[in-house]
Scaffold this motif. Structure first.
Motif, PDB file in Angstrom:
ATOM      1  N   LEU A   1      -0.025  -1.009   0.177  1.00  0.00           N
ATOM      2  CA  LEU A   1       0.254   0.070   0.139  1.00  0.00           C
ATOM      3  C   LEU A   1       1.004   0.811   0.396  1.00  0.00           C
ATOM      4  O   LEU A   1       0.423   1.875  -0.218  1.00  0.00           O
ATOM      5  CB  LEU A   1      -0.691  -0.130   0.841  1.00  0.00           C
ATOM      6  N   LYS A   2       1.795   0.933   1.145  1.00  0.00           N
ATOM      7  CA  LYS A   2       3.013   3.145   0.812  1.00  0.00           C
ATOM      8  C   LYS A   2       3.773   2.989  -0.438  1.00  0.00           C
ATOM      9  O   LYS A   2       4.120   3.630  -0.967  1.00  0.00           O
ATOM     10  CB  LYS A   2       3.593   2.702   1.579  1.00  0.00           C
TER      11      LYS A   2
ATOM     12  N   ARG B   1      -4.596  -3.836  11.038  1.00  0.00           N
ATOM     13  CA  ARG B   1      -3.652  -2.513   9.871  1.00  0.00           C
ATOM     14  C   ARG B   1      -4.137  -1.455  10.023  1.00  0.00           C
ATOM     15  O   ARG B   1      -2.347  -0.342  10.194  1.00  0.00           O
ATOM     16  CB  ARG B   1      -4.594  -2.885   8.594  1.00  0.00           C
TER      17      ARG B   1
ATOM     18  N   LEU C   1      -0.310   0.960  10.225  1.00  0.00           N
ATOM     19  CA  LEU C   1      -0.515   2.181   9.015  1.00  0.00           C
ATOM     20  C   LEU C   1      -0.625   3.437   9.648  1.00  0.00           C
ATOM     21  O   LEU C   1      -0.003   4.994   9.148  1.00  0.00           O
ATOM     22  CB  LEU C   1      -1.164   1.152   8.037  1.00  0.00           C
ATOM     23  N   LEU C   2      -2.293   3.720   9.852  1.00  0.00           N
ATOM     24  CA  LEU C   2      -2.506   5.154  10.958  1.00  0.00           C
ATOM     25  C   LEU C   2      -2.612   5.059  12.193  1.00  0.00           C
ATOM     26  O   LEU C   2      -2.733   6.247  12.437  1.00  0.00           O
ATOM     27  CB  LEU C   2      -3.817   5.022  10.191  1.00  0.00           C
ATOM     28  N   ARG C   3      -1.761   4.414  13.154  1.00  0.00           N
ATOM     29  CA  ARG C   3      -1.225   5.057  14.627  1.00  0.00           C
ATOM     30  C   ARG C   3      -3.028   4.802  15.349  1.00  0.00           C
ATOM     31  O   ARG C   3      -3.549   5.967  15.890  1.00  0.00           O
ATOM     32  CB  ARG C   3      -0.745   5.976  14.796  1.00  0.00           C
TER      33      ARG C   3
ATOM     34  N   HIS D   1      -8.553   2.214  17.410  1.00  0.00           N
ATOM     35  CA  HIS D   1     -10.206   2.017  17.530  1.00  0.00           C
ATOM     36  C   HIS D   1     -10.758   0.573  16.472  1.00  0.00           C
ATOM     37  O   HIS D   1     -12.031  -0.019  17.952  1.00  0.00           O
ATOM     38  CB  HIS D   1     -11.537   2.791  17.049  1.00  0.00           C
TER      39      HIS D   1
ATOM     40  N   ALA E   1      -7.327  -6.324  -0.408  1.00  0.00           N
ATOM     41  CA  ALA E   1      -8.400  -6.302  -0.726  1.00  0.00           C
ATOM     42  C   ALA E   1      -8.703  -5.802  -0.323  1.00  0.00           C
ATOM     43  O   ALA E   1     -10.552  -4.888  -0.308  1.00  0.00           O
ATOM     44  CB  ALA E   1      -9.645  -8.142  -0.695  1.00  0.00           C
ATOM     45  N   GLY E   2      -8.965  -5.306   1.005  1.00  0.00           N
ATOM     46  CA  GLY E   2      -8.890  -3.682   1.736  1.00  0.00           C
ATOM     47  C   GLY E   2      -9.830  -4.614   3.288  1.00  0.00           C
ATOM     48  O   GLY E   2     -10.672  -3.893   3.587  1.00  0.00           O
TER      49      GLY E   2
ATOM     50  N   ARG F   1     -16.333  -8.543   6.725  1.00  0.00           N
ATOM     51  CA  ARG F   1     -16.006  -7.153   6.483  1.00  0.00           C
ATOM     52  C   ARG F   1     -16.528  -7.164   4.934  1.00  0.00           C
ATOM     53  O   ARG F   1     -17.186  -6.103   4.541  1.00  0.00           O
ATOM     54  CB  ARG F   1     -14.361  -6.074   6.364  1.00  0.00           C
TER      55      ARG F   1
ATOM     56  N   SER G   1     -10.424   1.622  -2.234  1.00  0.00           N
ATOM     57  CA  SER G   1     -10.991   0.783  -0.572  1.00  0.00           C
ATOM     58  C   SER G   1     -10.413   0.764   0.009  1.00  0.00           C
ATOM     59  O   SER G   1      -9.284   2.194   0.749  1.00  0.00           O
ATOM     60  CB  SER G   1     -10.733  -0.531  -1.328  1.00  0.00           C
ATOM     61  N   CYS G   2     -10.347   0.835   1.310  1.00  0.00           N
ATOM     62  CA  CYS G   2      -9.786   0.970   2.672  1.00  0.00           C
ATOM     63  C   CYS G   2      -8.539   0.064   2.650  1.00  0.00           C
ATOM     64  O   CYS G   2      -8.191  -0.615   1.953  1.00  0.00           O
ATOM     65  CB  CYS G   2     -10.421   0.408   3.689  1.00  0.00           C
ATOM     66  N   PRO G   3      -7.578   0.369   3.040  1.00  0.00           N
ATOM     67  CA  PRO G   3      -7.377   1.709   3.901  1.00  0.00           C
ATOM     68  C   PRO G   3      -6.766   3.219   2.860  1.00  0.00           C
ATOM     69  O   PRO G   3      -6.979   3.872   3.643  1.00  0.00           O
ATOM     70  CB  PRO G   3      -5.781   1.675   4.802  1.00  0.00           C
ATOM     71  N   GLN G   4      -6.935   3.419   1.482  1.00  0.00           N
ATOM     72  CA  GLN G   4      -6.710   4.488   1.014  1.00  0.00           C
ATOM     73  C   GLN G   4      -7.075   5.485   1.487  1.00  0.00           C
ATOM     74  O   GLN G   4      -6.069   6.638   1.115  1.00  0.00           O
ATOM     75  CB  GLN G   4      -6.389   4.225  -0.300  1.00  0.00           C
TER      76      GLN G   4
ATOM     77  N   ALA H   1      -7.746   7.239   4.292  1.00  0.00           N
ATOM     78  CA  ALA H   1      -7.947   7.431   4.704  1.00  0.00           C
ATOM     79  C   ALA H   1      -5.954   7.512   4.978  1.00  0.00           C
ATOM     80  O   ALA H   1      -5.396   8.579   5.114  1.00  0.00           O
ATOM     81  CB  ALA H   1      -7.869   6.692   5.851  1.00  0.00           C
ATOM     82  N   MET H   2      -5.459   7.153   4.427  1.00  0.00           N
ATOM     83  CA  MET H   2      -3.698   6.806   4.062  1.00  0.00           C
ATOM     84  C   MET H   2      -3.228   7.960   3.128  1.00  0.00           C
ATOM     85  O   MET H   2      -2.658   8.477   4.191  1.00  0.00           O
ATOM     86  CB  MET H   2      -3.093   5.339   3.752  1.00  0.00           C
TER      87      MET H   2
ATOM     88  N   ARG I   1      -4.258  11.142   5.596  1.00  0.00           N
ATOM     89  CA  ARG I   1      -2.995  11.109   5.797  1.00  0.00           C
ATOM     90  C   ARG I   1      -1.312  12.002   6.462  1.00  0.00           C
ATOM     91  O   ARG I   1      -1.155  13.239   6.405  1.00  0.00           O
ATOM     92  CB  ARG I   1      -3.388   9.952   7.195  1.00  0.00           C
ATOM     93  N   GLN I   2      -1.152  11.238   4.760  1.00  0.00           N
ATOM     94  CA  GLN I   2       0.146  11.220   3.934  1.00  0.00           C
ATOM     95  C   GLN I   2      -0.355  13.282   3.755  1.00  0.00           C
ATOM     96  O   GLN I   2       1.411  13.572   3.714  1.00  0.00           O
ATOM     97  CB  GLN I   2       0.374  10.510   2.919  1.00  0.00           C
TER      98      GLN I   2
ATOM     99  N   ARG J   1     -12.695  11.592  11.791  1.00  0.00           N
ATOM    100  CA  ARG J   1     -11.440  10.878  12.866  1.00  0.00           C
ATOM    101  C   ARG J   1     -10.158  11.272  12.767  1.00  0.00           C
ATOM    102  O   ARG J   1      -9.559  11.313  13.959  1.00  0.00           O
ATOM    103  CB  ARG J   1     -12.165   9.028  13.080  1.00  0.00           C
ATOM    104  N   LEU J   2      -9.557  10.717  12.010  1.00  0.00           N
ATOM    105  CA  LEU J   2      -8.205  10.917  11.830  1.00  0.00           C
ATOM    106  C   LEU J   2      -7.918  12.134  11.478  1.00  0.00           C
ATOM    107  O   LEU J   2      -6.460  12.459  12.069  1.00  0.00           O
ATOM    108  CB  LEU J   2      -6.821  10.214  10.237  1.00  0.00           C
TER     109      LEU J   2
END
Lengths: 367, 71
Positions: free
Chosen positions: A145-146, A234, A238-240, A243, A296-297, A302, B11-14, B16-17, B20-21, B46-47
């Protein structure tokens, strides 16, 4: 109503959902489900695959009402709150493959992330290796993803596309109730296409109506709270953001307490229900599954809940899981309580290679 | 100039990711994020709030949502 909505979409939503899963899953075991298998997306879709004759492992064939209930719970949640939006177009073929390999990986451990946490809460320490594998798989997915991995964007689709999965689920419910026997075996006795196990895990199940209602309740809560057993890990890395993880911790704590109360907590490695003790395959299988889920997310639950919101790409993942389970059992890839099977190692290696190729090659097309 | 991030359909988590960036790169100012799923809307909001950004939610005519994040 709006207060409940706000509560479920707040930080407490996943915690409530996790707690409810933690309580109800062991209750389903008490009422007849296999040990530590009150809720397992991969085991249940594998049983459905077998019931439809996509594999002939005679001990794991049953149309699990939980899956049907979970789906309709999510559909009701989405419809009631204006979140039912048919959509597709985000690499459905790749999502089908990811669903297949997620299932193949999880069947090396014998459980999806939901069951990994439930097995841990039932004292099955083999789950520790699986959860470590899951974390590693998710970590590899985050690396992709990164690097810019993306399956691209979905787009609004005609309403009818959103109603395909509900139709499939209604059909499954009818097949569960009617269990038609169209086929004839060599001696002319009725058989299939719907197969229900007469022994083994597939024959162990809670009453249909209870499983359906529990599924409905959990599906509704999970859709509202965006509960995800893979996103939980994840998002922390990734996001700290913890929740979703709080939901998993609630699941484990409440399942542990409920198991203690029901006399279902049996700590140890050996002789755990529907489990084997090969740490390498417990770890490796879940690493493959964790990678596929992350690409796949989201976790298999989910994906099922998203398909209830009208997401036809997530539906492709779910159908991929059913087909993957068929391959896995037909080609002796799935593990058994005795350990890995003849082609478990090959399936693991092929799965990892294909998921890594997907991770390196899928990028959003810039127009 | 206000920066815009189009996270619709991802899709998640894009969503939010990417948000954030973009917020970390921006430091302070205004970022507009377009989303079209309730999960993306909640996750980005939220973020952003957690990182001290003010979140203004604007419904768009096409059913998507514009999140105006400012600090």
């Amino acid at each position: 109503m709006s207060a409940i909505t706000r509560f479920l979409t707040s930080r407490w939503g996943p915690v409530i959902t996790g707690a409810v899963v933690g309580i109800l899953a062991p209750v389903l075991v008490k009422l007849g489900n296999p040990g530590n298998m009150g809720m397992c997306m991969v085991c249940f879709t594998r049983d459905i695959s077998g019931a439809l004759g996509l594999h002939r492992a005679s001990v794991v064939q049953y149309i699990r009402p939980e899956i049907i209930g979970l789906f309709f719970g999510a559909l009701v949640g989405a419809l009631a709150f204006g979140e039912f939006k048919p959509r597709t177009g985000s690499a459905p073929l790749v999502r089908f493959l990811l669903g297949m390999f997620a299932s193949i990986g999880a069947l090396l451990f014998l459980g999806c992330p939901w069951r990994a946490y439930l097995r841990l809460a039932g004292g099955d320490w083999n789950a520790i290796f699986a959860i470590l594998g899951l974390i590693v798989g998710i970590g590899i997915g985050i690396g992709f993803l990164k690097m810019g991995y993306s399956l691209g964007r979905n787009h609004p689709a005609p309403k009818a596309i959103g109603w395909v999965m509900p139709a499939i689920m209604v059909a499954l419910l009818l097949l569960l109730i009617l269990a038609p026997q169209f086929g004839r075996d060599a001696s002319g006795n009725p058989t299939g296409p719907i197969f229900f196990s007469e022994k083994g895990p597939g024959s162990q199940h809670a009453p249909i109506i209870v499983a359906l209602v529990v599924g409905l309740a959990i599906g509704f809560l999970a859709q509202r709270s965006r509960f995800c057993t893979v996103g939980a890990i994840r998002d922390v890395i990734l996001l700290r953001d913890s929740h979703l993880l709080n939901g998993i911790l609630a699941l484990i704590v409440f399942a542990f307490i409920t198991n203690l109360i029901l006399g279902q907590f049996h700590p140890g490695f050996a002789n755990q229900p529907v489990a084997h003790t090969n740490a390498l395959f417990n770890f490796g299988g879940m690493a493959l599954a964790g990678l596929a889920f992350t690409l796949a997310g989201g976790c298999p639950g989910r994906q099922l809940f998203l398909s209830g919101e009208g997401d036809a790409d997530a539906a492709m993942f779910v159908i991929g899981m059913i087909v993957g389970a068929g391959f896995s059992h037909t080609y002796s890839a799935a593990a058994t309580p005795n350990g890995p099977s003849a082609f478990s190692a090959l399936a693991l290696i092929v799965g990892l290679i294909i998921c890594i190729i997907i991770g390196f090659t899928m990028r959003e097309r810039k127009v | 100039m206000t920066e815009t991030l189009d996270a619709r359909g991802l899709s998640c988590p894009q969503p939010a990711m990417l948000a954030r960036q973009a917020l970390q790169k921006l430091g302070k100012g205004t970022l507009e994020v377009l989303v079209d799923s309730p999960t993306a809307r909640e996750n980005v909001s939220r973020l952003a709030r957690d990182a001290g950004w003010k979140v203004d939610i604007q419904q768009q005519p096409d059913g998507s949502v514009k999140l105006v994040l400012s600090k």
